[in-house]
Design an enzyme around this catalytic site. Structure first.
Site, PDB file in Angstrom:
ATOM      1  N   THR A 146       0.528  -0.863   0.036  1.00  0.00           N
ATOM      2  CA  THR A 146       0.164   0.061   0.082  1.00  0.00           C
ATOM      3  C   THR A 146       1.106   1.095   0.156  1.00  0.00           C
ATOM      4  OG1 THR A 146      -1.544   1.065   1.317  1.00  0.00           O
ATOM      5  CG2 THR A 146      -0.540  -0.296   2.195  1.00  0.00           C
ATOM      6  N   SER A 181      -1.697   4.339   9.998  1.00  0.00           N
ATOM      7  CA  SER A 181      -2.538   2.705  10.757  1.00  0.00           C
ATOM      8  C   SER A 181      -1.638   1.380  11.414  1.00  0.00           C
ATOM      9  CB  SER A 181      -3.902   2.878   9.868  1.00  0.00           C
ATOM     10  OG  SER A 181      -3.784   1.631   9.186  1.00  0.00           O
ATOM     11  N   TYR A 183      -3.417  -1.059  10.889  1.00  0.00           N
ATOM     12  CA  TYR A 183      -3.309  -2.205   9.232  1.00  0.00           C
ATOM     13  C   TYR A 183      -2.044  -1.765   8.650  1.00  0.00           C
ATOM     14  CZ  TYR A 183      -4.327  -1.932   4.431  1.00  0.00           C
ATOM     15  OH  TYR A 183      -3.888  -1.804   3.034  1.00  0.00           O
ATOM     16  N   HIS A 184      -1.729  -0.171   8.175  1.00  0.00           N
ATOM     17  CA  HIS A 184      -0.711   0.284   7.703  1.00  0.00           C
ATOM     18  C   HIS A 184       0.689  -0.525   8.031  1.00  0.00           C
ATOM     19  CE1 HIS A 184      -3.557   3.363   5.870  1.00  0.00           C
ATOM     20  NE2 HIS A 184      -2.857   2.499   4.881  1.00  0.00           N
ATOM     21  N   LYS A 187       1.715  -4.487   6.845  1.00  0.00           N
ATOM     22  CA  LYS A 187       2.102  -4.040   5.947  1.00  0.00           C
ATOM     23  C   LYS A 187       3.488  -3.833   5.997  1.00  0.00           C
ATOM     24  CE  LYS A 187      -1.096  -4.060   2.142  1.00  0.00           C
ATOM     25  NZ  LYS A 187      -1.605  -5.318   1.755  1.00  0.00           N
TER      26      LYS A 187
END
Length: 384
Positions: A146, A181, A183-184, A187
């Site tokens: 991402t 975040s 989530y990030h 990644k």
């Protein structure tokens, strides 16, 4: 070139059209999915705006229409014996990895959702790395990253690496990461783990740092209503563009978070599937951790709101733009310029965001607007 390709997460918004596209190009495609994305809709009292059939019904429709077979394994990448069995039986040339929890707001709901996101994403990817190493070491890992890994630095964003001069010495290093975040962050951990595997074991991988994907249809999903792709619009899984289009369709004000200057990279779903094919047929070298920035244009949130407002008014649905207190912790005005030349150099011909594309999505939304759950178009998760 015909490849055996696994599409993990092949029931999702990006995975489903990718599986159809690759199958249509003559590749031997196998979908691996736990179907957990459908469970998250139930958890959040949400839904895909577009009605979608079961994965079995979708695959059967594709095979009936095209005569092309798509394999299916139902299971979780966190179940390593399951993954080992899949790799042993399929013997893939490429492993396309979409199978992660991909929502920043979902990861920020509370501690449990943050832990789930990081364990699910990081452990699942580690299993994929070890599975490839042990069973199919020549397999090319194509991992969906991402652009959010980079954050919003005050310098240009390079494609994965940056040349640094420090105290008279020079080196090419991974570009600094400033994720926004939990989530990030997951990644970023994935990227580091995959880079380590390539350097240490000689695996080959392409990290596709993808921007925000918009659009709904590809040529393949338009062949039959049973092939229709999902469309997320809620505040947890829906993108700003999707939310604005749905809000306009139901006569709701367009809700911009904060000042609206947040700028990101975007690309059409048609370009997403093409980028996967480009990466598959032009694989990384053994031992190479290759990074492509996968986007075609940059827009601010305010830009998107203005464009949706214009199209909606032309369609007879005038709406106002309002600003809400930003539920996220992020820079609302910032410099943003990212490089994205590598995929274009390999043949990507971008589909750019036009009023007609917004109009086509808007008209599709109007067909299904009775499925909208109005409460879901407003933010429910805060970062603090």
């Amino acid at each position: 070139m015909t490849l055996k390709i696994i599409v993990a997460g092949g029931d999702g918004f990006c995975g489903w059209p990718t599986a159809l596209y690759l199958s249509g190009k003559g590749h031997e495609v196998t979908i691996v999915d736990s179907l957990i994305r459908r469970q998250w809709d139930e958890e959040l009292n949400s839904n895909s705006l577009t009605p979608i059939g079961s994965i079995e019904e979708r695959i059967a429709a594709w095979e009936r229409l095209t005569g092309k077979r798509i394999g299916l394994y139902l299971g979780d990448l966190n179940d390593f014996p399951f993954l080992q069995n899949v790799l042993q039986e399929v013997q893939p040339d490429a492993f396309v990895h979409f199978a992660e929890q991909r929502s920043a707001p979902y990861s920020m709901i509370d501690r449990e959702h943050a832990v789930f996101t990081q364990v699910n994403n990081v452990v699942g990817t580690l299993n994929v790395i070890y599975g490839i190493k042990e069973i199919v070491p020549r397999c090319h890992l194509i991992k969906l990253g991402t652009m959010g890994e980079y954050g919003t630095p005050n310098i240009d964003i390079e494609e994965g690496y940056i040349k640094i001069t420090h105290n008279g010495r020079e080196d090419v290093l991974p570009y600094p990461k400033q994720p926004g975040s939990m989530y990030h962050l997951s990644k970023v951990h994935d990227s580091h783990n995959i880079m380590f595997a390539c350097k240490t074991w000689g695996l080959r991988a392409t990290d596709l740092n993808q921007g925000v994907v918009y659009g709904l249809h590809t040529d393949e999903t338009q062949l039959d209503p049973q092939l229709l792709n999902r469309l997320d619009y809620d505040s947890v899984f829906g993108t700003a563009l999707n939310r604005f289009i749905i809000q306009a369709a139901i006569g709701h004000n367009l809700t911009v978070y904060g000042e609206g200057g947040q700028t990101r990279g975007f690309l059409n779903i048609r370009d997403t599937v093409r980028c996967i094919e480009i990466a598959a047929v032009h694989p990384a070298d053994f031992g190479e951790f290759r990074v492509f920035n996968q986007f075609t244009e940059e827009f601010s949130v305010q830009d998107l709101a203005y464009r949706v407002q214009k199209v909606a008014a032309e369609e007879g649905y005038p709406v106002e733009i309002i600003h809400l207190q930003n539920p996220r912790v992020e820079k609302e005005r910032h410099y943003y310029h990212a490089k994205n030349t590598k995929l274009i150099d390999l043949g990507l011909q971008p589909h750019l965001l036009t009023d007609d594309i917004i109009r086509n999505i808007f008209r599709t939304v109007l067909q299904y607007k009775d499925r909208v759950i109005p409460d879901n178009v407003l933010p429910k998760v805060t970062w603090k």
